[in-house]
Design an enzyme around this catalytic site. Structure first.
Site, PDB file in Angstrom:
ATOM      1  N   ARG A   1       2.799   5.619  17.838  1.00  0.00           N
ATOM      2  CA  ARG A   1       1.349   5.831  17.975  1.00  0.00           C
ATOM      3  C   ARG A   1       0.803   5.120  19.212  1.00  0.00           C
ATOM      4  O   ARG A   1      -0.030   5.669  19.933  1.00  0.00           O
ATOM      5  CB  ARG A   1       0.617   5.338  16.716  1.00  0.00           C
ATOM      6  CG  ARG A   1       0.942   6.182  15.508  1.00  0.00           C
ATOM      7  CD  ARG A   1       0.123   5.766  14.299  1.00  0.00           C
ATOM      8  NE  ARG A   1       0.780   6.209  13.077  1.00  0.00           N
ATOM      9  CZ  ARG A   1       0.194   6.266  11.896  1.00  0.00           C
ATOM     10  NH1 ARG A   1      -1.061   5.877  11.766  1.00  0.00           N
ATOM     11  NH2 ARG A   1       0.855   6.679  10.833  1.00  0.00           N
TER      12      ARG A   1
ATOM     13  N   ARG B   1       0.405  10.854  14.165  1.00  0.00           N
ATOM     14  CA  ARG B   1       1.514  10.513  13.256  1.00  0.00           C
ATOM     15  C   ARG B   1       2.529   9.611  13.938  1.00  0.00           C
ATOM     16  O   ARG B   1       2.516   9.446  15.150  1.00  0.00           O
ATOM     17  CB  ARG B   1       2.210  11.806  12.798  1.00  0.00           C
ATOM     18  CG  ARG B   1       1.299  12.761  12.045  1.00  0.00           C
ATOM     19  CD  ARG B   1       1.158  12.371  10.592  1.00  0.00           C
ATOM     20  NE  ARG B   1       0.039  13.063   9.951  1.00  0.00           N
ATOM     21  CZ  ARG B   1      -0.339  12.847   8.715  1.00  0.00           C
ATOM     22  NH1 ARG B   1       0.284  11.928   7.985  1.00  0.00           N
ATOM     23  NH2 ARG B   1      -1.358  13.488   8.191  1.00  0.00           N
TER      24      ARG B   1
ATOM     25  N   LYS C   1       0.818  -1.224   0.000  1.00  0.00           N
ATOM     26  CA  LYS C   1       0.000   0.000   0.000  1.00  0.00           C
ATOM     27  C   LYS C   1       0.852   1.274   0.000  1.00  0.00           C
ATOM     28  O   LYS C   1       0.347   2.347  -0.297  1.00  0.00           O
ATOM     29  CB  LYS C   1      -1.004  -0.004   1.151  1.00  0.00           C
ATOM     30  CG  LYS C   1      -0.490   0.294   2.537  1.00  0.00           C
ATOM     31  CD  LYS C   1      -1.643   0.220   3.544  1.00  0.00           C
ATOM     32  CE  LYS C   1      -1.179   0.370   4.969  1.00  0.00           C
ATOM     33  NZ  LYS C   1      -1.048   1.714   5.445  1.00  0.00           N
ATOM     34  N   ASP C   2       2.154   1.147   0.297  1.00  0.00           N
ATOM     35  CA  ASP C   2       3.041   2.317   0.276  1.00  0.00           C
ATOM     36  C   ASP C   2       3.623   2.586  -1.113  1.00  0.00           C
ATOM     37  O   ASP C   2       4.299   3.598  -1.306  1.00  0.00           O
ATOM     38  CB  ASP C   2       4.205   2.125   1.259  1.00  0.00           C
ATOM     39  CG  ASP C   2       3.729   2.066   2.706  1.00  0.00           C
ATOM     40  OD1 ASP C   2       2.621   2.568   2.977  1.00  0.00           O
ATOM     41  OD2 ASP C   2       4.452   1.510   3.549  1.00  0.00           O
TER      42      ASP C   2
ATOM     43  N   CYS D   1      -3.081   9.197  -1.724  1.00  0.00           N
ATOM     44  CA  CYS D   1      -3.358   9.251  -0.284  1.00  0.00           C
ATOM     45  C   CYS D   1      -3.918  10.603   0.127  1.00  0.00           C
ATOM     46  O   CYS D   1      -4.265  10.805   1.275  1.00  0.00           O
ATOM     47  CB  CYS D   1      -2.117   8.887   0.523  1.00  0.00           C
ATOM     48  SG  CYS D   1      -0.700   9.857   0.090  1.00  0.00           S
TER      49      CYS D   1
ATOM     50  N   ARG E   1      -8.992   8.162   4.455  1.00  0.00           N
ATOM     51  CA  ARG E   1      -9.918   7.084   4.099  1.00  0.00           C
ATOM     52  C   ARG E   1     -10.630   6.555   5.339  1.00  0.00           C
ATOM     53  O   ARG E   1     -11.855   6.401   5.346  1.00  0.00           O
ATOM     54  CB  ARG E   1      -9.127   5.953   3.411  1.00  0.00           C
ATOM     55  CG  ARG E   1      -9.900   4.661   3.195  1.00  0.00           C
ATOM     56  CD  ARG E   1      -8.955   3.542   2.745  1.00  0.00           C
ATOM     57  NE  ARG E   1      -7.887   3.287   3.698  1.00  0.00           N
ATOM     58  CZ  ARG E   1      -8.021   2.562   4.804  1.00  0.00           C
ATOM     59  NH1 ARG E   1      -9.195   2.023   5.105  1.00  0.00           N
ATOM     60  NH2 ARG E   1      -6.999   2.368   5.613  1.00  0.00           N
ATOM     61  N   ARG E   2      -9.860   6.279   6.392  1.00  0.00           N
ATOM     62  CA  ARG E   2     -10.469   5.768   7.625  1.00  0.00           C
ATOM     63  C   ARG E   2     -11.393   6.812   8.243  1.00  0.00           C
ATOM     64  O   ARG E   2     -12.520   6.519   8.630  1.00  0.00           O
ATOM     65  CB  ARG E   2      -9.379   5.390   8.640  1.00  0.00           C
ATOM     66  CG  ARG E   2      -8.585   4.163   8.245  1.00  0.00           C
ATOM     67  CD  ARG E   2      -7.380   3.952   9.157  1.00  0.00           C
ATOM     68  NE  ARG E   2      -6.586   2.793   8.731  1.00  0.00           N
ATOM     69  CZ  ARG E   2      -5.272   2.693   8.877  1.00  0.00           C
ATOM     70  NH1 ARG E   2      -4.582   3.681   9.422  1.00  0.00           N
ATOM     71  NH2 ARG E   2      -4.633   1.616   8.478  1.00  0.00           N
TER      72      ARG E   2
END
Length: 288
Positions: free
Chosen positions: A103, A97, A28-29, A191, A79-80
């Protein structure tokens, strides 16, 4: 597409300078268009691609819908946030971040967040499954393109390396991720806009659900399409790159069908106004 992280660029620089022969990323990156001379030579079997809720210890045993009004949820993902704002209007969402450790530390040591949202796969790979309080199903939050899958990036000209890593390909994951990446590329998403997907392979059919959202989740478009991907093992592929992926050991016809499915679904959403939703989302995000 996403601004590539410094870390990803550093790894690609090492690949270009022949200091390393392959680089492992979270798929996904990686952007849907790779720099010239590079390709994804293997996509490994996907872990759980869903998102997970990690609660502050004081809320142990709860789920998002049971959290008090105005509870603050940490996520760095548009998105979330877009999907969860719509699904859980009593909650508030704030940026958080840093890497996983950072996190989790921010969650545990401060009282700023009631919960944070992270990829389930990342927590599982680190051996921190016990921190997962709730896994979000597609009805709550669809995932990011390529989420949960690892990709091996190589130099496109290195046929021997390509051949060597190609045994790592998981055919179902490859086809799901080709469809997802084709969908995102055709939408011209990245993104900086909320785009989400859900894919499934069942009885030689590939199902792709794709959605776009406004930043606050109030405006959205979501559709599902399917295609046949009956795998003809005799008809393996000949070094064709599709949305950055070269899958030598996977049926070329099935890969073509998966890519077409992504493009067709993107076109369907575009015909219903997806471009307008994404343009506004991008402008609002850039202005933040």
């Amino acid at each position: 597409m996403c601004e590539k992280s410094l870390f990803t660029k550093e790894l690609e620089n090492a690949l270009e300078r022949n200091e390393v022969d392959l680089v492992v990323h979270s798929l996904k990156d990686l952007p849907t268009v790779l720099p010239l001379g590079f390709t994804i030579g293997a996509v490994l079997k996907r872990e759980n691609p869903q998102d997970a809720v990690v609660l502050h210890p004081k809320h142990a045993g709860k789920s998002l819908d049971l959290l008090p009004n105005k509870s603050i949820i940490g996520t760095s993902s548009l998105r979330r946030a877009a999907q969860l704002k719509k699904r859980f209007p009593h909650l508030e969402f704030k940026d958080i971040r840093g890497n996983l450790n950072t996190r989790l530390k921010k969650l545990d040591e401060n009282n700023d967040f009631s919960a944070i949202i992270l990829a389930a796969a990342g927590l599982q790979r680190m051996g921190w499954e016990t921190r997962i309080s709730q896994v979000l199903g597609p009805e709550d939050c669809m995932y990011a393109v390529g989420q949960g899958a690892l990709a091996v990036e190589v130099r496109a000209r290195d046929q021997d390396i390509l051949e060597m890593v190609s045994v790592l390909h998981d055919p179902d994951t490859v086809l799901r991720c080709i469809a997802e990446r084709a969908f995102l590329r055709h939408l011209e998403g990245g993104c900086s806009v909320p785009v989400a997907v859900h894919t499934e392979v069942k009885n030689s059919q590939l199902y792709l659900t794709g959605a776009v959202y406004s930043l606050d989740g109030s405006d959205s478009l979501k559709e599902t399409m399917q295609t046949s991907i009956a795998l003809d093992s005799q008809q393996v592929d000949e070094k064709v790159q599709r949305v950055g992926i070269t899958a030598l050991k996977v049926s070329g016809a099935a890969q073509d069908a998966a890519e077409r499915l992504g493009v067709d679904l993107a076109n369907l959403l575009l015909s219903k106004g997806a471009k307008e939703i994404l343009t506004v989302a991008r402008q609002l995000n850039d202005a933040r």
